[in-house]
Design a protein around this motif. Structure first.
Motif, short mmCIF file in Angstrom:
data_model
loop_
_atom_site.label_atom_id
_atom_site.label_comp_id
_atom_site.label_asym_id
_atom_site.label_seq_id
_atom_site.Cartn_x
_atom_site.Cartn_y
_atom_site.Cartn_z
N HIS A 163 0.91 -1.20 0.03
CA HIS A 163 -0.08 -0.01 -0.04
C HIS A 163 0.73 1.28 0.03
CE1 HIS A 163 -4.05 1.96 1.51
NE2 HIS A 163 -3.10 3.06 0.99
N ILE A 164 0.96 1.84 -1.24
CA ILE A 164 1.75 3.19 -1.42
C ILE A 164 1.26 4.31 -1.06
CG2 ILE A 164 3.58 3.65 -3.00
CD1 ILE A 164 2.65 1.19 -4.83
N GLY A 165 0.95 4.47 0.36
CA GLY A 165 0.58 5.92 0.87
C GLY A 165 -0.82 6.13 0.58
N GLY A 179 -9.87 6.29 11.00
CA GLY A 179 -8.71 5.13 11.00
C GLY A 179 -8.99 3.88 11.45
N ASP A 180 -9.88 3.90 12.55
CA ASP A 180 -10.65 2.77 12.86
C ASP A 180 -11.12 1.94 12.14
OD1 ASP A 180 -9.11 3.25 15.62
OD2 ASP A 180 -10.91 3.90 16.48
N VAL A 193 -2.58 -11.57 4.62
CA VAL A 193 -1.36 -11.35 3.87
C VAL A 193 -0.82 -10.24 4.53
CG1 VAL A 193 -0.43 -10.81 1.57
CG2 VAL A 193 -2.63 -12.33 1.68
N PRO A 194 0.73 -10.31 4.36
CA PRO A 194 1.46 -9.21 4.97
C PRO A 194 1.16 -7.94 4.21
CG PRO A 194 3.08 -11.08 4.57
CD PRO A 194 1.51 -11.49 4.15
N TYR A 195 0.97 -6.92 4.96
CA TYR A 195 0.32 -5.67 4.40
C TYR A 195 1.38 -4.65 4.78
CZ TYR A 195 -3.46 -2.52 2.79
OH TYR A 195 -4.08 -1.60 2.03
N MET A 196 2.44 -4.30 3.43
CA MET A 196 3.64 -3.50 3.75
C MET A 196 3.02 -2.21 3.22
SD MET A 196 5.28 -5.90 5.05
CE MET A 196 6.97 -5.30 5.06
N THR A 197 3.58 -0.99 4.03
CA THR A 197 3.23 0.41 3.55
C THR A 197 4.16 1.29 3.56
OG1 THR A 197 2.97 0.88 6.16
CG2 THR A 197 1.01 -0.04 5.20
N CYS A 198 3.97 2.60 3.28
CA CYS A 198 4.79 3.63 3.27
C CYS A 198 3.87 4.82 3.40
CB CYS A 198 5.58 3.82 1.97
SG CYS A 198 4.72 4.13 0.49
N PRO A 199 4.27 6.11 4.20
CA PRO A 199 3.32 7.17 4.46
C PRO A 199 3.10 8.03 3.07
CG PRO A 199 5.60 7.55 5.00
CD PRO A 199 5.44 6.23 4.67
N GLY A 200 2.04 8.44 3.32
CA GLY A 200 1.57 9.62 2.02
C GLY A 200 1.24 10.84 2.61
N ASN A 201 0.77 11.84 1.81
CA ASN A 201 0.38 13.13 2.28
C ASN A 201 -0.83 13.14 3.27
OD1 ASN A 201 -0.53 12.85 -0.63
ND2 ASN A 201 -1.92 14.42 -0.02
N GLU A 203 -1.43 11.44 5.56
CA GLU A 203 -1.23 10.86 6.87
C GLU A 203 -0.42 11.89 7.62
OE1 GLU A 203 -2.46 8.38 4.88
OE2 GLU A 203 -0.53 8.21 3.97
N SER A 204 -0.27 13.15 7.18
CA SER A 204 0.52 14.14 7.84
C SER A 204 0.08 14.87 9.11
CB SER A 204 0.86 15.12 6.69
OG SER A 204 -0.59 16.01 6.37
N THR A 205 -1.35 14.64 9.37
CA THR A 205 -1.74 15.36 10.41
C THR A 205 -0.97 14.71 11.45
OG1 THR A 205 -3.68 15.82 9.42
CG2 THR A 205 -3.86 15.95 11.72
N TYR A 206 -0.95 15.84 12.60
CA TYR A 206 -0.14 15.22 13.95
C TYR A 206 1.17 14.46 13.75
CZ TYR A 206 -5.08 16.03 15.12
OH TYR A 206 -6.52 16.41 15.36
N ASN A 207 1.86 15.06 12.78
CA ASN A 207 3.26 14.58 12.40
C ASN A 207 2.83 13.07 12.20
OD1 ASN A 207 5.98 14.15 12.02
ND2 ASN A 207 6.53 14.52 14.26
#
Length: 439
Positions: A163-165, A179-180, A193-201, A203-207
């Motif tokens: 999941h690319i952000g 989010g829940d 299945v393993p769910y591998m991620t990176c952050p996107g814009n 997700e920026s709120t509250y650092n």
């Protein structure tokens, strides 16, 4: 009569007295897997809203149910919204798993157990040919591709999800209730299945606190950047957002760049590249794109690609670094479209040949896959793309990938709008990897 009046008064107040007590939420939910990056390991992550123990009971499919168990720990995550909602994020790592064996598991404690799930332990052989689904920009509202991805997962089509952000739109909203709900939605995929991620814009709120707390990725960077190996591939996940949210620390740009350089150098050692010849990166905002968005694609050359000269010191971009270390394939999202590029470097096309552009190409290949489905809908394209744009689609959908062996990799784009039709495909063939492949 006074006791009667008192009793009546208490009965009238009872709903308010009960309402003031927090409910007891010990039932596990939002269960998801991730690969910690070590052979024979799998990490299980879940949420409760009251503090409980963190246990996974598991066993081999067909064997005695739950004859093994592993303990972990939980961390308190306090959302930064007005309500300061609290939740406990539980993490348990399973070790010594048999490659390709299927395990049945549930998680929780004696105060509440999850449903029963299963997963197949990853094959730790470099000769393994792993299969992936990859996409970005999947939301809680209008998650167009989710049902098809659920069915694909139930059919056993994927070993890993990337999941690319951009998750949920947005995880912090309604005091993190969105989010829940999103994490509950993807449980039907990510618990199997393993769910591998990176952050996107988004997700920026509250650092990036919801992202950093909810997911469990390898390394010690709260999932902002990390690497892992599977089959003949060295994967690198990175944060493009360090270039855009400088208030959270300009030093993050340099820390990530330094880490990337060291990681790529290690991956390019002769003995390592011989075993894992493919290097694949994933990051949210693309270096190249042709959407008509008056933003990343149209108003400036990508910070991710070229860096930023408006910082002190100037922030280095990533295109030259990735080229120097022979990155083969770069996966992106952010644009709510699908776009396949010709091999490109420095804004110029470097095809392998006119007849076979992806056979021994002379530059990295870029794929943008950000049309999984969210409330912002799909984007429009610039009618006059540059020469490096090979194929474009505004259909909702996602990408499948299989790394066949050391020389062959296959990608295809699935259109959810067209009932799962494969609308684009690509064979990337490389007889040589590393910087010398460009020469």
């Amino acid at each position: 009569m006074e006791p009667v009046h008192t009793a009546c008064a208490l009965l009238c107040l009872a709903p308010w007295l009960v309402r003031g007590l927090p409910p007891i939420w010990t039932q596990p939910e939002q269960v998801h897997l991730s690969y910690p990056g070590l052979a024979g390991w799998m990490e299980v992550t879940w949420t409760t809203f009251s503090k409980t123990d963190s246990t996974v009971e598991y066993g081999l499919l067909g064997g005695r149910l739950f004859d093994m168990s592993a303990r972990g720990n939980s961390t308190l995550f306090v959302d930064s919204g007005d309500e300061k909602r609290q939740m406990y994020i539980h993490r348990v790592i399973l070790t010594d798993l048999k490659p390709v064996a299927t395990y049945v598991y549930h998680c929780g404690s004696d105060e509440g157990w999850s449903d029963v799930f299963y997963f197949t332990a990853l094959n730790d052989s470099a000769l393994f040919s792993p299969k992936f689904a990859l996409y970005g920009d999947l939301g809680n509202e209008n998650p167009q591709s989710l049902a098809r991805l659920q069915k694909d997962t139930q059919l056993g089509m994927y070993d890993v999800i990337l999941h690319i952000g951009d998750f949920a739109y947005d995880m912090h909203e309604d005091n993190a209730r969105i989010g829940d709900e999103f994490m509950r939605q993807i449980q039907s995929i990510a618990a199997y299945v393993p769910y591998m991620t990176c952050p996107g814009n988004h997700e920026s709120t509250y650092n990036f606190s919801n992202y950093r707390n909810r997911f469990s990725m390898p390394g010690q960077t709260e999932g902002l950047w990390y690497s892992w190996n599977l089959g003949p591939v060295h994967f690198i996940s990175l944060s493009t957002e360090v270039y855009f949210y400088l208030d959270y620390g300009l030093e993050l740009v340099f820390r990530q760049f330094e880490w990337l350089e060291k990681d790529l150098e290690e991956a390019n050692r002769l003995e390592n590249r011989a075993v894992r010849p493919w290097i694949i990166t994933m990051g949210h905002r693309p270096m190249y794109c042709s959407d008509d968005d008056q933003d990343d694609c149209t108003t400036f050359d990508s910070y991710v690609r070229l860096g930023r000269n408006d910082t002190k010191p100037p922030a280095p971009g990533l295109e030259d670094l990735f080229y120097r270390y022979g990155v083969d394939l770069e996966l992106w999202a952010h644009e709510h479209t699908y776009e396949r590029l010709w091999p490109v470097f420095g804004d110029k096309v470097y095809n392998g040949s006119k007849e076979q552009p992806y056979v021994n190409p002379k530059a990295p290949v870029h794929i943008i896959t950000g049309s999984a489905g969210c409330r912002e809908r799909t984007d429009k394209f610039n009618p006059n793309p540059k020469d490096w744009s090979a194929f474009r689609s505004t259909d909702y959908g996602y990408t499948r990938m299989q790394v066949i062996n050391a020389t062959h990799l296959y990608l295809e784009q699935v259109s959810d709008d067209q009932n799962g039709k494969v609308i684009d495909s690509l064979w990337l063939v490389k007889e040589k990897h590393g910087f010398s492949a460009w020469l």
